[in-house]
Design an enzyme around this catalytic site. Structure first.
Site, PDB file in Angstrom:
ATOM      1  N   ASP A 296      55.387  49.330  82.201  1.00  0.00           N
ATOM      2  CA  ASP A 296      54.494  50.307  81.569  1.00  0.00           C
ATOM      3  C   ASP A 296      54.869  51.406  81.424  1.00  0.00           C
ATOM      4  OD1 ASP A 296      52.153  51.784  81.541  1.00  0.00           O
ATOM      5  OD2 ASP A 296      51.007  50.005  81.177  1.00  0.00           O
TER       6      ASP A 296
ATOM      7  N   ILE B 120      49.653  50.121  78.942  1.00  0.00           N
ATOM      8  CA  ILE B 120      50.301  49.137  78.340  1.00  0.00           C
ATOM      9  C   ILE B 120      50.315  47.574  78.542  1.00  0.00           C
ATOM     10  CG2 ILE B 120      52.844  48.580  77.593  1.00  0.00           C
ATOM     11  CD1 ILE B 120      51.720  50.950  76.140  1.00  0.00           C
ATOM     12  N   ASP B 121      50.159  47.741  79.879  1.00  0.00           N
ATOM     13  CA  ASP B 121      50.127  46.139  80.803  1.00  0.00           C
ATOM     14  C   ASP B 121      48.949  45.487  80.197  1.00  0.00           C
ATOM     15  OD1 ASP B 121      52.788  46.057  81.779  1.00  0.00           O
ATOM     16  OD2 ASP B 121      52.086  46.979  83.716  1.00  0.00           O
ATOM     17  N   MET B 122      47.950  46.198  80.523  1.00  0.00           N
ATOM     18  CA  MET B 122      46.642  45.494  80.397  1.00  0.00           C
ATOM     19  C   MET B 122      46.214  45.220  78.829  1.00  0.00           C
ATOM     20  SD  MET B 122      44.476  47.585  83.171  1.00  0.00           S
ATOM     21  CE  MET B 122      42.957  46.694  83.118  1.00  0.00           C
TER      22      MET B 122
ATOM     23  N   GLY C 279      48.100  42.139  77.776  1.00  0.00           N
ATOM     24  CA  GLY C 279      47.304  41.074  78.450  1.00  0.00           C
ATOM     25  C   GLY C 279      46.053  40.649  77.336  1.00  0.00           C
TER      26      GLY C 279
END
Length: 397
Positions: A140, A168-170, A173
């Site tokens: 991230d 960024i990560d979420m 997803g």
């Protein structure tokens, strides 16, 4: 709402945050999610245990509810055969390996689609599936730096700052979920599966949509502007006697309401502030004129005055204030879960409702390999075969 995807089975070969968040969302919507983990260690986030909750890493707990865990050595040919067997009856297969890694194990799209033509194969990567960096690892904060997000975050002159959540990560997803749900709809029409791709880099670029558009339009490189935004003013934080308050007067009507509420008629009548365009040009002078009045109040007093005038505003809350907030509690998005191994366990539910209903908590974040025997039994393996696989360390748990 938890019944929406109740007939969907997901094979989840992901770790860290982006992939597990995607599959948790699928689980929250009712899908059966089988999480494949490395024997012995499992998902990396199981070791991200500072902080922990009753001895378990909070990062793992936050992104892995409504899943079952099976430990498989995917580097072993027998482990690869188990994964292929699971895929035979699955609807979605998702991994977060570097491009080429799944293919090297015989678990690429072509191989698995040959086994199950209706499979929705999903690959999440760091830098995408083409280009010179396609095989590079990424996390991230690295992508926040690479895509320019850090260059527009913080106050002018400050050191680089990461946005304080795993955006960024979420969001990756969520984009992967969007692709999967779109593919499920398309499959209902065609009967065919497909390959879905998502990456941290592309998510970062999506977040930079407006700064990049502004740059392409003007040639001017966007800079840090603190709490403000480039296209509207006043739309930022102002000092009070004891705290900061965000004021967002996004149009002329709200600006007028703000000036009347604060009794600063001279600001309203100043030609430098007549239109939003002029207010943006003279942002610094406008900020100073408004803040001279704001500083006469404490934050609670100022918010009361502005709310009574229907001017959008907020204190800058800390996490404990968010948790205790009456409005947030009324939404029932933070749920206490009873009857599981972690006392007083709470979750943050899906941020939407369908027919006034949120999702159903069905399974706590699994212990490592907690469901290995159950999943293998359901896949047709005998007790003797399972013990042989376990003794040869092809599976664990």
């Amino acid at each position: 709402m938890s019944a929406i995807l109740e007939n969907i089975t997901v094979i989840d070969w992901t770790q860290n945050v982006a992939g597990p968040y995607c599959t948790q969302l699928l689980g929250d919507l009712g899908a059966t999610v089988i999480k494949i983990e490395r024997p012995g260690t499992g998902d990396d986030t199981r070791q991200w245990d500072s902080p922990s909750w009753d001895g378990e890493a909070t990062t793992f707990l936050a992104f892995n509810r409504n899943k079952k865990s099976i430990c498989i050595d995917a580097n072993d040919s027998k482990g690869q055969e188990i994964i292929k067997k699971l895929v035979e009856q699955a609807d979605v297969f998702i991994h977060s390996l570097k491009p080429g890694s799944a293919e090297a194990r015989g678990l690429g799209y072509e191989e698995l689609a040959a086994i199950n033509p209706s499979l929705i194969y999903t690959a999440i990567s760091a830098f995408g599936e083409s280009g010179p960096l396609r095989g590079n690892p990424g996390y991230d904060p690295l992508i926040q730096a690479y895509t320019g997000i850090m260059s527009v975050t913080g106050n002018p002159g400050d050191d680089p700052a990461r946005v304080g959540v795993s955006m960024i990560d979420m969001a990756t997803g969520m984009w992967a979920l969007t692709g999967i749900l779109t593919a499920i709809i398309n499959r209902s029409k065609t009967g065919k599966g497909c390959r879905v791709g998502a990456s941290l880099l592309e998510t970062g670029l999506a977040w930079m949509h407006l700064p990049l558009t502004n740059y392409m339009a003007t040639g001017k490189v966007p800079e840090k502007i603190g709490t403000a935004t480039t296209m509207v003013a006043p739309y930022e934080a102002f000092r009070t006697k004891d705290n900061w308050v965000i004021i967002a007067a996004g149009n002329n009507r709200l600006f007028s309401s703000l000036c009347h509420a604060l009794d600063i008629q001279k600001v309203l009548n100043d030609p430098r502030f007549e239109t939003n365009k002029e207010r943006v040009i003279h942002r610094e002078e406008l900020h100073q004129a408004i803040e001279e009045r704001c500083i006469e109040f404490n934050a609670v007093e100022l918010i009361k005055i502005l709310q009574e005038a229907n001017v959008p505003c907020s204190s800058i809350n800390k996490t404990n204030q968010v948790y205790e907030d009456v409005q947030i509690q009324s939404l029932e998005i933070i749920k206490q879960i009873e009857g599981i191994r972690i006392p007083n366990f709470k979750i943050i539910d899906l941020p939407f409702r369908i027919d006034s209903q949120r999702s159903m908590f069905r399974l706590p974040p699994p212990l490592l390999g907690e469901h290995t025997t159950e999943i293998l039994n359901d896949s047709g393996y005998s007790s003797e075969e399972i013990e042989l696989l376990r003794s040869s360390k092809v599976v664990g748990g």
